[in-house]
Design a protein around this motif. Structure first.
Motif, PDB file in Angstrom:
ATOM      1  N   THR A  10       0.836  -1.194   0.000  1.00 56.78           N
ATOM      2  CA  THR A  10       0.000   0.000   0.000  1.00 56.78           C
ATOM      3  C   THR A  10       0.879   1.257   0.000  1.00 56.78           C
ATOM      4  O   THR A  10       1.850   1.341   0.761  1.00 56.78           O
ATOM      5  CB  THR A  10      -0.914   0.008   1.238  1.00 56.78           C
ATOM      6  OG1 THR A  10      -1.759  -1.156   1.193  1.00 56.78           O
ATOM      7  CG2 THR A  10      -1.784   1.255   1.263  1.00 56.78           C
ATOM      8  N   ASP A  11       0.564   2.184  -0.890  1.00 55.41           N
ATOM      9  CA  ASP A  11       1.283   3.454  -1.019  1.00 55.41           C
ATOM     10  C   ASP A  11       2.678   3.298  -1.619  1.00 55.41           C
ATOM     11  O   ASP A  11       3.495   4.231  -1.555  1.00 55.41           O
ATOM     12  CB  ASP A  11       1.400   4.183   0.325  1.00 55.41           C
ATOM     13  CG  ASP A  11       0.041   4.548   0.895  1.00 55.41           C
ATOM     14  OD1 ASP A  11      -0.865   4.859   0.097  1.00 55.41           O
ATOM     15  OD2 ASP A  11      -0.119   4.505   2.124  1.00 55.41           O
ATOM     16  N   LEU A  12       2.964   2.156  -2.226  1.00 54.08           N
ATOM     17  CA  LEU A  12       4.257   1.952  -2.885  1.00 54.08           C
ATOM     18  C   LEU A  12       4.043   1.621  -4.361  1.00 54.08           C
ATOM     19  O   LEU A  12       2.965   1.199  -4.775  1.00 54.08           O
ATOM     20  CB  LEU A  12       5.048   0.834  -2.203  1.00 54.08           C
ATOM     21  CG  LEU A  12       5.455   1.087  -0.749  1.00 54.08           C
ATOM     22  CD1 LEU A  12       6.207  -0.117  -0.200  1.00 54.08           C
ATOM     23  CD2 LEU A  12       6.309   2.344  -0.617  1.00 54.08           C
ATOM     24  N   ILE A  13       5.094   1.815  -5.135  1.00 51.21           N
ATOM     25  CA  ILE A  13       5.067   1.614  -6.582  1.00 51.21           C
ATOM     26  C   ILE A  13       6.027   0.488  -6.940  1.00 51.21           C
ATOM     27  O   ILE A  13       7.155   0.435  -6.435  1.00 51.21           O
ATOM     28  CB  ILE A  13       5.509   2.897  -7.317  1.00 51.21           C
ATOM     29  CG1 ILE A  13       4.566   4.051  -6.999  1.00 51.21           C
ATOM     30  CG2 ILE A  13       5.599   2.666  -8.819  1.00 51.21           C
ATOM     31  CD1 ILE A  13       5.078   5.391  -7.509  1.00 51.21           C
ATOM     32  N   ILE A  68      10.954  -1.215  -6.059  1.00 52.95           N
ATOM     33  CA  ILE A  68       9.819  -0.670  -5.315  1.00 52.95           C
ATOM     34  C   ILE A  68      10.199   0.736  -4.861  1.00 52.95           C
ATOM     35  O   ILE A  68      11.199   0.931  -4.171  1.00 52.95           O
ATOM     36  CB  ILE A  68       9.478  -1.554  -4.108  1.00 52.95           C
ATOM     37  CG1 ILE A  68       9.147  -2.979  -4.583  1.00 52.95           C
ATOM     38  CG2 ILE A  68       8.307  -0.969  -3.327  1.00 52.95           C
ATOM     39  CD1 ILE A  68       8.979  -3.980  -3.458  1.00 52.95           C
ATOM     40  N   PHE A  69       9.390   1.712  -5.312  1.00 57.54           N
ATOM     41  CA  PHE A  69       9.604   3.118  -4.963  1.00 57.54           C
ATOM     42  C   PHE A  69       8.501   3.583  -4.014  1.00 57.54           C
ATOM     43  O   PHE A  69       7.381   3.049  -4.037  1.00 57.54           O
ATOM     44  CB  PHE A  69       9.513   4.009  -6.209  1.00 57.54           C
ATOM     45  CG  PHE A  69      10.696   3.951  -7.134  1.00 57.54           C
ATOM     46  CD1 PHE A  69      11.960   4.312  -6.700  1.00 57.54           C
ATOM     47  CD2 PHE A  69      10.537   3.584  -8.463  1.00 57.54           C
ATOM     48  CE1 PHE A  69      13.045   4.285  -7.565  1.00 57.54           C
ATOM     49  CE2 PHE A  69      11.612   3.556  -9.340  1.00 57.54           C
ATOM     50  CZ  PHE A  69      12.873   3.903  -8.887  1.00 57.54           C
ATOM     51  N   ASP A  70       8.810   4.620  -3.228  1.00 58.02           N
ATOM     52  CA  ASP A  70       7.734   5.320  -2.540  1.00 58.02           C
ATOM     53  C   ASP A  70       7.030   6.205  -3.570  1.00 58.02           C
ATOM     54  O   ASP A  70       7.619   6.617  -4.572  1.00 58.02           O
ATOM     55  CB  ASP A  70       8.255   6.135  -1.363  1.00 58.02           C
ATOM     56  CG  ASP A  70       8.971   7.401  -1.795  1.00 58.02           C
ATOM     57  OD1 ASP A  70       8.295   8.411  -2.041  1.00 58.02           O
ATOM     58  OD2 ASP A  70      10.208   7.371  -1.909  1.00 58.02           O
ATOM     59  N   GLN A  71       5.770   6.485  -3.348  1.00 57.97           N
ATOM     60  CA  GLN A  71       4.972   7.202  -4.335  1.00 57.97           C
ATOM     61  C   GLN A  71       5.273   8.682  -4.404  1.00 57.97           C
ATOM     62  O   GLN A  71       5.103   9.302  -5.450  1.00 57.97           O
ATOM     63  CB  GLN A  71       3.473   7.023  -4.035  1.00 57.97           C
ATOM     64  CG  GLN A  71       2.933   5.655  -4.398  1.00 57.97           C
ATOM     65  CD  GLN A  71       1.427   5.588  -4.283  1.00 57.97           C
ATOM     66  OE1 GLN A  71       0.821   6.327  -3.522  1.00 57.97           O
ATOM     67  NE2 GLN A  71       0.817   4.693  -5.045  1.00 57.97           N
ATOM     68  N   GLN A  72       5.755   9.261  -3.347  1.00 51.70           N
ATOM     69  CA  GLN A  72       5.881  10.714  -3.297  1.00 51.70           C
ATOM     70  C   GLN A  72       7.188  11.213  -3.898  1.00 51.70           C
ATOM     71  O   GLN A  72       7.199  12.186  -4.669  1.00 51.70           O
ATOM     72  CB  GLN A  72       5.761  11.203  -1.861  1.00 51.70           C
ATOM     73  CG  GLN A  72       5.689  12.721  -1.745  1.00 51.70           C
ATOM     74  CD  GLN A  72       5.366  13.174  -0.335  1.00 51.70           C
ATOM     75  OE1 GLN A  72       5.313  12.373   0.595  1.00 51.70           O
ATOM     76  NE2 GLN A  72       5.153  14.475  -0.164  1.00 51.70           N
TER      77      GLN A  72
END
Length: 379
Positions: free
Chosen positions: A42-45, A350-354
Protein backbone atom coordinates in the motif's frame (compact mmCIF):
# COMPACT_ATOMS: atom_id res chain seq x y z
CA UNK A 1 13.43 -16.16 -1.78
CA UNK A 2 12.50 -16.31 -5.48
CA UNK A 3 8.73 -16.82 -4.96
CA UNK A 4 6.50 -14.21 -3.31
CA UNK A 5 3.41 -12.05 -3.74
CA UNK A 6 2.80 -8.33 -3.62
CA UNK A 7 -0.64 -6.96 -2.82
CA UNK A 8 -2.16 -3.44 -2.98
CA UNK A 9 0.69 -2.08 -5.10
CA UNK A 10 0.63 0.50 -7.86
CA UNK A 11 2.28 -1.32 -10.75
CA UNK A 12 3.98 0.07 -13.83
CA UNK A 13 4.99 -2.48 -16.45
CA UNK A 14 6.33 0.27 -17.48
CA UNK A 15 2.78 1.29 -18.46
CA UNK A 16 0.43 1.96 -15.56
CA UNK A 17 -1.36 -1.32 -14.87
CA UNK A 18 -4.88 -1.82 -13.55
CA UNK A 19 -3.59 -4.77 -11.51
CA UNK A 20 -2.88 -4.26 -7.82
CA UNK A 21 -1.20 -7.61 -7.14
CA UNK A 22 1.93 -9.23 -8.53
CA UNK A 23 3.05 -12.84 -8.20
CA UNK A 24 6.58 -14.18 -8.51
CA UNK A 25 7.41 -17.87 -8.83
CA UNK A 26 10.87 -19.35 -9.33
CA UNK A 27 12.36 -15.96 -10.01
CA UNK A 28 9.90 -14.97 -12.75
CA UNK A 29 6.70 -12.98 -12.93
CA UNK A 30 3.86 -15.47 -12.65
CA UNK A 31 0.09 -15.60 -12.95
CA UNK A 32 -0.21 -16.75 -9.33
CA UNK A 33 1.81 -17.85 -6.33
CA UNK A 34 -0.86 -18.55 -3.70
CA UNK A 35 1.41 -20.17 -1.12
CA UNK A 36 4.31 -17.71 -1.44
CA UNK A 37 5.09 -15.10 1.24
CA UNK A 38 2.92 -12.01 0.85
CA UNK A 39 3.82 -8.32 1.23
CA UNK A 40 1.40 -5.42 1.46
CA UNK A 41 2.69 -2.58 -0.75
CA UNK A 42 0.00 0.00 0.00
CA UNK A 43 1.28 3.45 -1.02
CA UNK A 44 4.26 1.95 -2.88
CA UNK A 45 5.07 1.61 -6.58
CA UNK A 46 6.47 -1.46 -8.35
CA UNK A 47 8.38 -0.87 -11.61
CA UNK A 48 10.79 -2.84 -13.81
CA UNK A 49 14.39 -2.76 -12.66
CA UNK A 50 16.55 0.05 -14.03
CA UNK A 51 19.18 -0.81 -16.67
CA UNK A 52 22.39 1.24 -17.00
CA UNK A 53 24.25 0.91 -20.31
CA UNK A 54 27.28 2.95 -19.22
CA UNK A 55 28.85 2.59 -15.80
CA UNK A 56 32.60 2.99 -15.29
CA UNK A 57 32.68 2.00 -11.62
CA UNK A 58 31.34 2.95 -8.19
CA UNK A 59 32.04 2.73 -4.46
CA UNK A 60 35.69 3.59 -5.00
CA UNK A 61 36.17 0.91 -7.68
CA UNK A 62 37.21 1.56 -11.29
CA UNK A 63 36.47 -1.21 -13.79
CA UNK A 64 39.14 -0.27 -16.31
CA UNK A 65 42.06 -0.32 -13.89
CA UNK A 66 40.70 -3.35 -11.99
CA UNK A 67 37.99 -5.39 -13.75
CA UNK A 68 37.83 -7.76 -10.78
CA UNK A 69 35.86 -5.08 -8.91
CA UNK A 70 32.84 -5.54 -11.17
CA UNK A 71 31.33 -7.99 -8.69
CA UNK A 72 31.71 -5.66 -5.73
CA UNK A 73 29.92 -2.90 -7.61
CA UNK A 74 27.18 -5.25 -8.83
CA UNK A 75 26.45 -6.11 -5.21
CA UNK A 76 25.94 -2.45 -4.28
CA UNK A 77 23.96 -1.14 -7.24
CA UNK A 78 20.51 -2.39 -6.14
CA UNK A 79 20.38 0.47 -3.61
CA UNK A 80 19.95 2.74 -6.65
CA UNK A 81 17.29 0.54 -8.26
CA UNK A 82 19.72 -0.86 -10.85
CA UNK A 83 19.02 -4.51 -11.64
CA UNK A 84 21.23 -4.83 -14.73
CA UNK A 85 24.16 -2.91 -16.19
CA UNK A 86 27.05 -2.88 -18.63
CA UNK A 87 30.42 -2.44 -16.90
CA UNK A 88 32.21 0.08 -19.10
CA UNK A 89 35.87 -0.24 -19.99
CA UNK A 90 37.31 2.98 -21.37
CA UNK A 91 40.25 3.32 -23.74
CA UNK A 92 43.09 1.22 -22.34
CA UNK A 93 45.53 -1.51 -23.43
CA UNK A 94 43.70 -4.41 -25.03
CA UNK A 95 45.02 -6.63 -22.25
CA UNK A 96 42.68 -4.80 -19.87
CA UNK A 97 39.75 -5.50 -22.16
CA UNK A 98 40.70 -9.19 -22.22
CA UNK A 99 40.91 -9.24 -18.43
CA UNK A 100 37.45 -7.68 -18.16
CA UNK A 101 36.07 -10.21 -20.64
CA UNK A 102 37.42 -13.01 -18.48
CA UNK A 103 35.79 -11.58 -15.35
CA UNK A 104 32.41 -11.25 -17.07
CA UNK A 105 32.58 -14.72 -18.59
CA UNK A 106 33.32 -16.25 -15.21
CA UNK A 107 30.13 -14.66 -13.89
CA UNK A 108 28.98 -15.64 -10.41
CA UNK A 109 27.84 -12.10 -9.49
CA UNK A 110 25.39 -11.14 -6.79
CA UNK A 111 23.12 -8.11 -6.82
CA UNK A 112 22.62 -6.48 -10.21
CA UNK A 113 22.95 -8.54 -13.39
CA UNK A 114 26.03 -8.03 -15.53
CA UNK A 115 24.72 -8.11 -19.12
CA UNK A 116 28.15 -7.82 -20.75
CA UNK A 117 30.76 -5.15 -21.29
CA UNK A 118 30.46 -1.74 -22.89
CA UNK A 119 33.83 -1.05 -24.52
CA UNK A 120 34.17 2.71 -24.90
CA UNK A 121 37.28 2.81 -27.06
CA UNK A 122 40.01 2.47 -28.11
CA UNK A 123 38.76 3.41 -31.61
CA UNK A 124 37.91 7.04 -30.83
CA UNK A 125 38.75 10.32 -32.52
CA UNK A 126 41.71 11.90 -30.66
CA UNK A 127 40.16 15.34 -31.09
CA UNK A 128 37.14 14.22 -29.05
CA UNK A 129 38.87 11.86 -26.64
CA UNK A 130 37.47 13.58 -23.56
CA UNK A 131 38.95 11.93 -20.46
CA UNK A 132 40.45 9.02 -22.42
CA UNK A 133 44.24 8.65 -22.41
CA UNK A 134 45.40 9.48 -25.97
CA UNK A 135 48.36 7.12 -25.69
CA UNK A 136 45.94 4.17 -25.66
CA UNK A 137 43.88 5.20 -28.68
CA UNK A 138 44.16 2.92 -31.72
CA UNK A 139 43.18 2.89 -35.35
CA UNK A 140 40.36 0.46 -36.15
CA UNK A 141 41.65 -3.08 -36.63
CA UNK A 142 39.79 -6.32 -37.20
CA UNK A 143 42.57 -8.18 -35.40
CA UNK A 144 41.98 -6.13 -32.26
CA UNK A 145 38.32 -7.16 -32.05
CA UNK A 146 38.82 -10.82 -32.89
CA UNK A 147 37.35 -12.01 -29.58
CA UNK A 148 34.69 -9.30 -29.16
CA UNK A 149 31.25 -10.91 -29.10
CA UNK A 150 28.36 -11.35 -26.66
CA UNK A 151 29.49 -14.93 -26.07
CA UNK A 152 32.86 -13.53 -24.99
CA UNK A 153 31.37 -10.88 -22.73
CA UNK A 154 31.16 -7.89 -25.09
CA UNK A 155 27.68 -6.44 -25.58
CA UNK A 156 28.25 -2.85 -26.81
CA UNK A 157 31.14 -0.96 -28.44
CA UNK A 158 31.54 2.80 -28.81
CA UNK A 159 33.67 3.99 -31.73
CA UNK A 160 34.12 6.99 -34.01
CA UNK A 161 32.56 6.07 -37.38
CA UNK A 162 34.65 8.57 -39.37
CA UNK A 163 37.94 6.78 -38.64
CA UNK A 164 39.65 4.86 -41.44
CA UNK A 165 38.44 1.24 -41.59
CA UNK A 166 35.75 1.86 -38.98
CA UNK A 167 33.18 0.59 -41.46
CA UNK A 168 34.80 -2.85 -41.44
CA UNK A 169 34.63 -3.00 -37.65
CA UNK A 170 31.02 -1.86 -37.58
CA UNK A 171 29.94 -4.59 -39.99
CA UNK A 172 31.97 -7.28 -38.22
CA UNK A 173 30.64 -6.39 -34.78
CA UNK A 174 27.04 -6.15 -35.95
CA UNK A 175 27.30 -9.56 -37.62
CA UNK A 176 28.37 -11.00 -34.24
CA UNK A 177 25.44 -9.41 -32.42
CA UNK A 178 27.40 -6.62 -30.74
CA UNK A 179 25.59 -3.28 -30.55
CA UNK A 180 27.69 -0.49 -32.06
CA UNK A 181 27.36 3.08 -30.81
CA UNK A 182 28.90 6.23 -32.28
CA UNK A 183 30.75 8.42 -29.84
CA UNK A 184 33.87 10.45 -29.08
CA UNK A 185 33.60 11.51 -32.69
CA UNK A 186 33.93 14.42 -35.08
CA UNK A 187 31.71 12.76 -37.67
CA UNK A 188 29.85 15.01 -40.04
CA UNK A 189 26.14 14.49 -40.57
CA UNK A 190 26.94 12.49 -43.70
CA UNK A 191 29.62 10.37 -42.01
CA UNK A 192 27.28 9.62 -39.15
CA UNK A 193 24.48 8.60 -41.52
CA UNK A 194 26.90 6.31 -43.36
CA UNK A 195 27.75 4.67 -40.05
CA UNK A 196 24.07 4.23 -39.23
CA UNK A 197 23.55 2.58 -42.61
CA UNK A 198 26.38 0.17 -41.82
CA UNK A 199 24.68 -0.90 -38.60
CA UNK A 200 25.33 1.63 -35.85
CA UNK A 201 22.20 1.77 -33.71
CA UNK A 202 23.13 4.09 -30.84
CA UNK A 203 24.96 7.27 -29.94
CA UNK A 204 26.99 7.49 -26.73
CA UNK A 205 26.23 10.35 -24.31
CA UNK A 206 24.47 12.67 -26.74
CA UNK A 207 26.07 16.15 -27.05
CA UNK A 208 29.20 15.13 -25.11
CA UNK A 209 32.49 14.38 -26.91
CA UNK A 210 31.08 15.42 -30.29
CA UNK A 211 30.81 18.74 -32.17
CA UNK A 212 28.15 21.13 -30.93
CA UNK A 213 24.88 21.03 -32.83
CA UNK A 214 24.93 23.71 -35.54
CA UNK A 215 22.09 24.61 -37.86
CA UNK A 216 24.29 24.35 -40.97
CA UNK A 217 26.58 21.57 -39.74
CA UNK A 218 24.39 19.31 -37.57
CA UNK A 219 27.09 16.65 -37.19
CA UNK A 220 26.66 13.47 -35.16
CA UNK A 221 24.16 14.99 -32.74
CA UNK A 222 21.94 16.22 -35.56
CA UNK A 223 22.16 12.91 -37.39
CA UNK A 224 21.17 11.00 -34.26
CA UNK A 225 18.22 13.28 -33.55
CA UNK A 226 16.92 12.94 -37.09
CA UNK A 227 17.30 9.17 -37.53
CA UNK A 228 14.53 7.05 -36.04
CA UNK A 229 16.80 3.98 -35.94
CA UNK A 230 19.10 5.48 -33.34
CA UNK A 231 18.89 5.17 -29.57
CA UNK A 232 20.56 8.09 -27.83
CA UNK A 233 22.37 7.75 -24.51
CA UNK A 234 21.82 10.79 -22.30
CA UNK A 235 23.39 11.79 -18.95
CA UNK A 236 20.82 13.87 -17.01
CA UNK A 237 23.03 15.14 -14.21
CA UNK A 238 22.70 18.83 -15.07
CA UNK A 239 26.45 18.98 -15.72
CA UNK A 240 26.92 17.08 -18.96
CA UNK A 241 23.75 18.49 -20.52
CA UNK A 242 21.76 21.53 -19.39
CA UNK A 243 18.40 20.68 -17.85
CA UNK A 244 16.61 22.91 -20.37
CA UNK A 245 18.11 21.01 -23.30
CA UNK A 246 17.30 17.69 -21.65
CA UNK A 247 13.70 18.85 -21.40
CA UNK A 248 13.60 19.87 -25.07
CA UNK A 249 15.14 16.62 -26.32
CA UNK A 250 12.90 14.60 -24.03
CA UNK A 251 9.71 16.11 -25.39
CA UNK A 252 10.81 15.58 -28.99
CA UNK A 253 12.47 12.16 -28.84
CA UNK A 254 11.88 10.42 -25.49
CA UNK A 255 10.95 7.20 -27.29
CA UNK A 256 14.60 6.90 -28.41
CA UNK A 257 16.43 7.98 -25.25
CA UNK A 258 18.29 5.56 -23.01
CA UNK A 259 19.23 7.25 -19.76
CA UNK A 260 22.76 6.37 -18.62
CA UNK A 261 24.71 7.35 -15.54
CA UNK A 262 28.25 7.33 -16.98
CA UNK A 263 29.16 7.23 -13.29
CA UNK A 264 32.66 6.37 -12.17
CA UNK A 265 34.42 5.28 -8.99
CA UNK A 266 33.18 8.28 -6.99
CA UNK A 267 29.55 7.14 -7.14
CA UNK A 268 28.49 6.47 -3.56
CA UNK A 269 31.66 8.05 -2.19
CA UNK A 270 32.64 11.45 -0.73
CA UNK A 271 34.41 14.12 -2.76
CA UNK A 272 38.06 13.38 -3.39
CA UNK A 273 40.40 11.80 -5.92
CA UNK A 274 39.48 8.66 -7.88
CA UNK A 275 40.77 6.67 -10.82
CA UNK A 276 39.21 6.44 -14.27
CA UNK A 277 41.47 4.04 -16.09
CA UNK A 278 44.97 5.32 -15.46
CA UNK A 279 43.86 8.92 -14.93
CA UNK A 280 43.28 10.54 -11.55
CA UNK A 281 40.09 12.57 -11.28
CA UNK A 282 39.10 15.20 -8.77
CA UNK A 283 35.49 15.00 -7.65
CA UNK A 284 33.85 18.00 -6.01
CA UNK A 285 30.35 19.45 -5.88
CA UNK A 286 28.84 16.76 -8.08
CA UNK A 287 31.43 17.03 -10.87
CA UNK A 288 34.36 14.80 -11.84
CA UNK A 289 37.21 16.41 -13.76
CA UNK A 290 40.72 15.70 -14.92
CA UNK A 291 43.56 18.03 -13.96
CA UNK A 292 43.06 19.85 -17.29
CA UNK A 293 39.43 20.57 -16.43
CA UNK A 294 37.84 18.01 -18.77
CA UNK A 295 34.72 16.30 -17.50
CA UNK A 296 35.39 12.65 -16.74
CA UNK A 297 32.25 10.65 -16.10
CA UNK A 298 29.65 11.56 -13.51
CA UNK A 299 28.61 10.83 -9.95
CA UNK A 300 24.99 10.31 -10.99
CA UNK A 301 22.98 7.41 -9.56
CA UNK A 302 20.22 6.01 -11.77
CA UNK A 303 17.44 6.64 -9.27
CA UNK A 304 18.53 10.28 -9.05
CA UNK A 305 18.54 10.39 -12.86
CA UNK A 306 14.91 9.27 -12.81
CA UNK A 307 14.01 11.96 -10.29
CA UNK A 308 15.83 14.55 -12.41
CA UNK A 309 13.93 13.59 -15.55
CA UNK A 310 10.66 13.77 -13.64
CA UNK A 311 11.49 17.21 -12.24
CA UNK A 312 12.84 18.68 -15.47
CA UNK A 313 10.23 17.33 -17.90
CA UNK A 314 7.12 17.15 -15.70
CA UNK A 315 6.34 13.84 -17.39
CA UNK A 316 4.33 11.07 -15.73
CA UNK A 317 6.18 8.00 -14.55
CA UNK A 318 4.84 5.76 -17.32
CA UNK A 319 6.44 8.07 -19.89
CA UNK A 320 9.75 8.24 -18.02
CA UNK A 321 10.30 4.56 -17.25
CA UNK A 322 10.95 3.25 -20.80
CA UNK A 323 14.18 5.26 -21.02
CA UNK A 324 15.45 3.33 -17.98
CA UNK A 325 13.97 -0.08 -18.83
CA UNK A 326 12.50 -1.18 -22.16
CA UNK A 327 14.53 1.10 -24.43
CA UNK A 328 17.98 -0.04 -23.19
CA UNK A 329 16.77 -3.66 -23.03
CA UNK A 330 15.47 -3.55 -26.59
CA UNK A 331 18.66 -1.93 -27.86
CA UNK A 332 20.62 -4.89 -26.48
CA UNK A 333 18.16 -7.38 -27.94
CA UNK A 334 17.17 -8.49 -24.43
CA UNK A 335 13.44 -7.72 -24.51
CA UNK A 336 12.69 -10.11 -21.61
CA UNK A 337 14.33 -7.54 -19.32
CA UNK A 338 12.93 -4.10 -18.61
CA UNK A 339 9.26 -5.11 -18.59
CA UNK A 340 6.93 -6.69 -16.03
CA UNK A 341 5.22 -9.49 -17.91
CA UNK A 342 4.36 -13.12 -17.24
CA UNK A 343 7.45 -15.37 -17.50
CA UNK A 344 9.88 -12.43 -17.57
CA UNK A 345 12.60 -12.34 -14.89
CA UNK A 346 11.32 -10.67 -11.73
CA UNK A 347 13.80 -7.79 -11.75
CA UNK A 348 11.86 -5.10 -9.92
CA UNK A 349 12.20 -1.86 -8.01
CA UNK A 350 9.82 -0.67 -5.32
CA UNK A 351 9.60 3.12 -4.96
CA UNK A 352 7.73 5.32 -2.54
CA UNK A 353 4.97 7.20 -4.33
CA UNK A 354 5.88 10.71 -3.30
CA UNK A 355 9.60 11.07 -3.97
CA UNK A 356 10.54 7.96 -6.01
CA UNK A 357 13.05 6.86 -3.41
CA UNK A 358 14.12 3.22 -3.62
CA UNK A 359 12.45 1.11 -0.93
CA UNK A 360 13.52 -2.32 -2.18
CA UNK A 361 15.03 -4.02 -5.23
CA UNK A 362 14.57 -7.57 -6.49
CA UNK A 363 16.69 -9.47 -9.01
CA UNK A 364 15.35 -12.80 -10.20
CA UNK A 365 12.71 -12.62 -7.48
CA UNK A 366 15.31 -12.33 -4.73
CA UNK A 367 15.23 -9.28 -2.47
CA UNK A 368 18.73 -7.85 -2.94
CA UNK A 369 18.06 -4.52 -1.26
CA UNK A 370 15.50 -3.45 1.34
CA UNK A 371 14.65 -6.83 2.85
CA UNK A 372 14.26 -5.38 6.35
CA UNK A 373 11.74 -2.81 5.14
CA UNK A 374 9.72 -5.42 3.27
CA UNK A 375 9.64 -7.75 6.27
CA UNK A 376 7.69 -5.05 8.09
CA UNK A 377 5.03 -5.22 5.38
CA UNK A 378 4.16 -8.91 5.47
CA UNK A 379 0.47 -9.57 4.83
Amino acid sequence: MSSLRFENATIYTPELSAARSLAIANGHVAEAAPTAPCYDLTDLIVVPGLIDLQLNGAFGHDFTSDPHTIGAVAAGLPQYGVTAFLPTIITSPLSQVAAAQQVVQQGNFTGSRVLGLHLEGPFLNPAKRGAHNPSHLQNPSLAAIETWSPANGVRLVTLAPELDAADELIRALVERGVVVSAGHSEATFEEAEAGFNQGIRAVTHLFNAMPALHHREPGLAGAALSDQRITMGLIPDGVHVHAGLVRHIWHSASQRIAIVSDAQAALGMPDGEYLLGDTTLTVANGEARRSDGRLAGSVLAMDQALRNIHAWTNSPLEQILPAFTTIPANLLGLAHYGRIAINNPADLVIFDQQHYQVVATLVGGNIVYGSTTLEQRQC
